[in-house]
Design a protein around this motif. Structure first.
Motif, PDB file in Angstrom:
ATOM      1  N   PHE A  25       0.812  -1.217   0.000  1.00 31.04           N
ATOM      2  CA  PHE A  25       0.000   0.000   0.000  1.00 31.04           C
ATOM      3  C   PHE A  25       0.844   1.266   0.000  1.00 31.04           C
ATOM      4  O   PHE A  25       0.408   2.315   0.474  1.00 31.04           O
ATOM      5  N   ASP A  26       2.048   1.214  -0.556  1.00 27.63           N
ATOM      6  CA  ASP A  26       2.901   2.396  -0.621  1.00 27.63           C
ATOM      7  C   ASP A  26       2.780   3.096  -1.962  1.00 27.63           C
ATOM      8  O   ASP A  26       2.359   2.511  -2.950  1.00 27.63           O
ATOM      9  N   GLU A  27       3.148   4.357  -1.961  1.00 23.70           N
ATOM     10  CA  GLU A  27       3.242   5.182  -3.167  1.00 23.70           C
ATOM     11  C   GLU A  27       1.957   5.212  -3.991  1.00 23.70           C
ATOM     12  O   GLU A  27       1.981   5.278  -5.209  1.00 23.70           O
ATOM     13  N   GLU A  28       0.841   5.152  -3.290  1.00 23.35           N
ATOM     14  CA  GLU A  28      -0.460   5.326  -3.950  1.00 23.35           C
ATOM     15  C   GLU A  28      -1.009   6.648  -3.428  1.00 23.35           C
ATOM     16  O   GLU A  28      -1.739   6.697  -2.458  1.00 23.35           O
ATOM     17  N   SER A  29      -0.597   7.727  -4.069  1.00 24.98           N
ATOM     18  CA  SER A  29      -0.898   9.069  -3.560  1.00 24.98           C
ATOM     19  C   SER A  29      -2.303   9.520  -3.926  1.00 24.98           C
ATOM     20  O   SER A  29      -3.061   8.799  -4.562  1.00 24.98           O
TER      21      SER A  29
ATOM     22  N   GLY B  24      -5.487 -15.243  10.383  1.00 28.50           N
ATOM     23  CA  GLY B  24      -4.614 -15.195  11.553  1.00 28.50           C
ATOM     24  C   GLY B  24      -3.326 -14.411  11.391  1.00 28.50           C
ATOM     25  O   GLY B  24      -2.468 -14.451  12.282  1.00 28.50           O
ATOM     26  N   ALA B  25      -3.145 -13.693  10.286  1.00 27.82           N
ATOM     27  CA  ALA B  25      -1.928 -12.905  10.078  1.00 27.82           C
ATOM     28  C   ALA B  25      -2.227 -11.425  10.317  1.00 27.82           C
ATOM     29  O   ALA B  25      -3.259 -10.922   9.874  1.00 27.82           O
ATOM     30  N   ARG B  26      -1.331 -10.751  11.007  1.00 29.08           N
ATOM     31  CA  ARG B  26      -1.505  -9.313  11.238  1.00 29.08           C
ATOM     32  C   ARG B  26      -1.037  -8.555  10.001  1.00 29.08           C
ATOM     33  O   ARG B  26       0.110  -8.698   9.565  1.00 29.08           O
ATOM     34  N   PRO B  27      -1.926  -7.728   9.412  1.00 26.72           N
ATOM     35  CA  PRO B  27      -1.528  -6.960   8.233  1.00 26.72           C
ATOM     36  C   PRO B  27      -0.502  -5.890   8.589  1.00 26.72           C
ATOM     37  O   PRO B  27      -0.539  -5.305   9.666  1.00 26.72           O
ATOM     38  N   TRP B  28       0.388  -5.634   7.632  1.00 25.27           N
ATOM     39  CA  TRP B  28       1.515  -4.729   7.825  1.00 25.27           C
ATOM     40  C   TRP B  28       1.590  -3.869   6.563  1.00 25.27           C
ATOM     41  O   TRP B  28       1.571  -4.411   5.454  1.00 25.27           O
ATOM     42  N   ILE B  29       1.637  -2.547   6.702  1.00 27.91           N
ATOM     43  CA  ILE B  29       1.668  -1.681   5.524  1.00 27.91           C
ATOM     44  C   ILE B  29       2.776  -0.641   5.630  1.00 27.91           C
ATOM     45  O   ILE B  29       3.264  -0.327   6.709  1.00 27.91           O
ATOM     46  N   TRP B  30       3.143  -0.099   4.469  1.00 28.09           N
ATOM     47  CA  TRP B  30       3.940   1.122   4.421  1.00 28.09           C
ATOM     48  C   TRP B  30       2.974   2.260   4.758  1.00 28.09           C
ATOM     49  O   TRP B  30       1.845   2.270   4.270  1.00 28.09           O
ATOM     50  N   SER B  31       3.406   3.224   5.531  1.00 26.61           N
ATOM     51  CA  SER B  31       2.518   4.293   6.012  1.00 26.61           C
ATOM     52  C   SER B  31       2.489   5.530   5.121  1.00 26.61           C
ATOM     53  O   SER B  31       2.233   6.637   5.601  1.00 26.61           O
ATOM     54  N   ASP B  32       2.718   5.394   3.830  1.00 27.12           N
ATOM     55  CA  ASP B  32       2.774   6.529   2.911  1.00 27.12           C
ATOM     56  C   ASP B  32       1.524   7.407   2.932  1.00 27.12           C
ATOM     57  O   ASP B  32       1.605   8.620   2.777  1.00 27.12           O
ATOM     58  N   TYR B  33       0.372   6.804   3.069  1.00 25.82           N
ATOM     59  CA  TYR B  33      -0.887   7.547   3.001  1.00 25.82           C
ATOM     60  C   TYR B  33      -0.938   8.649   4.058  1.00 25.82           C
ATOM     61  O   TYR B  33      -1.591   9.667   3.878  1.00 25.82           O
ATOM     62  N   LEU B  34      -0.219   8.452   5.144  1.00 30.88           N
ATOM     63  CA  LEU B  34      -0.153   9.433   6.229  1.00 30.88           C
ATOM     64  C   LEU B  34       0.396  10.775   5.746  1.00 30.88           C
ATOM     65  O   LEU B  34      -0.045  11.830   6.193  1.00 30.88           O
ATOM     66  N   VAL B  35       1.338  10.769   4.814  1.00 29.89           N
ATOM     67  CA  VAL B  35       2.001  11.990   4.360  1.00 29.89           C
ATOM     68  C   VAL B  35       1.000  13.002   3.801  1.00 29.89           C
ATOM     69  O   VAL B  35       1.033  14.181   4.151  1.00 29.89           O
ATOM     70  N   ASN B  36       0.109  12.556   2.920  1.00 28.15           N
ATOM     71  CA  ASN B  36      -0.853  13.466   2.286  1.00 28.15           C
ATOM     72  C   ASN B  36      -2.215  13.512   2.970  1.00 28.15           C
ATOM     73  O   ASN B  36      -3.058  14.337   2.610  1.00 28.15           O
ATOM     74  N   HIS B  37      -2.432  12.621   3.937  1.00 26.92           N
ATOM     75  CA  HIS B  37      -3.747  12.540   4.600  1.00 26.92           C
ATOM     76  C   HIS B  37      -3.565  12.342   6.110  1.00 26.92           C
ATOM     77  O   HIS B  37      -4.118  11.392   6.673  1.00 26.92           O
TER      78      HIS B  37
ATOM     79  N   THR C 278      -7.008  12.128   8.356  1.00 24.75           N
ATOM     80  CA  THR C 278      -7.804  10.940   8.049  1.00 24.75           C
ATOM     81  C   THR C 278      -7.066   9.673   8.473  1.00 24.75           C
ATOM     82  O   THR C 278      -7.660   8.764   9.045  1.00 24.75           O
ATOM     83  N   PHE C 279      -5.775   9.623   8.182  1.00 27.55           N
ATOM     84  CA  PHE C 279      -4.977   8.444   8.494  1.00 27.55           C
ATOM     85  C   PHE C 279      -4.998   8.164   9.996  1.00 27.55           C
ATOM     86  O   PHE C 279      -5.263   7.047  10.427  1.00 27.55           O
ATOM     87  N   LEU C 280      -4.733   9.185  10.784  1.00 29.63           N
ATOM     88  CA  LEU C 280      -4.670   9.001  12.233  1.00 29.63           C
ATOM     89  C   LEU C 280      -6.040   8.691  12.824  1.00 29.63           C
ATOM     90  O   LEU C 280      -6.144   7.971  13.807  1.00 29.63           O
ATOM     91  N   GLU C 281      -7.084   9.199  12.201  1.00 25.40           N
ATOM     92  CA  GLU C 281      -8.439   8.965  12.685  1.00 25.40           C
ATOM     93  C   GLU C 281      -8.934   7.554  12.358  1.00 25.40           C
ATOM     94  O   GLU C 281      -9.572   6.901  13.178  1.00 25.40           O
ATOM     95  N   LYS C 282      -8.630   7.069  11.148  1.00 27.04           N
ATOM     96  CA  LYS C 282      -9.234   5.820  10.674  1.00 27.04           C
ATOM     97  C   LYS C 282      -8.359   4.573  10.799  1.00 27.04           C
ATOM     98  O   LYS C 282      -8.883   3.460  10.763  1.00 27.04           O
ATOM     99  N   MET C 283      -7.045   4.743  10.883  1.00 30.34           N
ATOM    100  CA  MET C 283      -6.161   3.578  10.850  1.00 30.34           C
ATOM    101  C   MET C 283      -6.255   2.785  12.151  1.00 30.34           C
ATOM    102  O   MET C 283      -5.918   3.284  13.215  1.00 30.34           O
ATOM    103  N   PRO C 284      -6.691   1.534  12.072  1.00 29.53           N
ATOM    104  CA  PRO C 284      -6.773   0.726  13.295  1.00 29.53           C
ATOM    105  C   PRO C 284      -5.380   0.309  13.777  1.00 29.53           C
ATOM    106  O   PRO C 284      -4.456   0.131  12.981  1.00 29.53           O
TER     107      PRO C 284
END
Length: 189
Positions: free
Chosen positions: A110-114, A149-162, A165-171
């Motif tokens: 989920f990185d570099e999807e601006s 049973g696997a914990r999802p792991w993402i790149w946090s790029d979306y945080l840069v432009n949002h 929203t990112f801090l509010e919605k990201m579980p």
């Protein structure tokens, strides 16, 4: 073989987890059409995971579901957010979790999807999810990992432009990973 040299080197250095960016490098039983020349069979991947585990390194799968890194999906990369796309995502996540023997984590990219298609401006086809569709697809793919049973792991790029929203919605259940491309200069000793 170079792969085993790297695994041995990592183990000797005390590295206890290795994230394997799979893409088209694994023959998914549910989607053999995604394979390319040189793709590893299920048996080969299981043997290499066992080899890693025997040396103290946990194997973590990574499949990048970002629209800027989804070439491994073949034709499905042109079907983002459609029913066939969601079925393919379900299938390859299920296959991967089973092949990796129920890993603790599953890196979903989920990185570099601006917020705009600017990053993909020179591409023949630009596909960018925005707003609620981005969140829907993130939650869908993360949910598929959690279902197995696997914990999802993402790149946090979306945080840069949002940031709001990112801090509010990201579980908190989705593990975050940031990066920094620029070298640190003038670091005090």
């Amino acid at each position: 073989e170079r792969w085993r040299q790297v695994v041995d080197y990592a183990a000797a250095a005390g590295i206890n987890m290795i994230v394997i960016d799979l893409g088209e490098g694994l023959q998914y039983p549910s989607h053999p059409e995604l394979a390319v020349e040189g793709t590893w069979s299920v048996e080969k991947m299981r043997a290499e995971i066992k080899y890693m585990n025997e040396r103290g390194s946990e194997a973590i799968p990574k499949l990048n579901f970002s629209t800027s890194h989804n070439g491994w999906m073949g034709d499905y990369s042109h079907m983002v957010s459609s029913k066939p796309y969601y079925r393919m995502c379900e299938d390859v996540i299920r296959d991967t979790v089973e092949i990796f023997g129920n890993p603790r984590f599953f890196h979903i990219g989920f990185d570099e999807e601006s917020a705009t298609a600017q990053d993909q401006a020179g591409w023949e086809m630009a596909v960018v999810r925005n707003g609620e569709l981005w969140w829907h697809d993130l939650f869908f793919i993360a949910g598929e990992c959690e279902k197995h049973g696997a914990r999802p792991w993402i790149w946090s790029d979306y945080l840069v432009n949002h940031p709001d929203t990112f801090l509010e919605k990201m579980p908190k259940s989705i593990l975050q990973m940031n990066y920094y491309y620029h070298p640190i200069v003038n670091v005090p000793e």
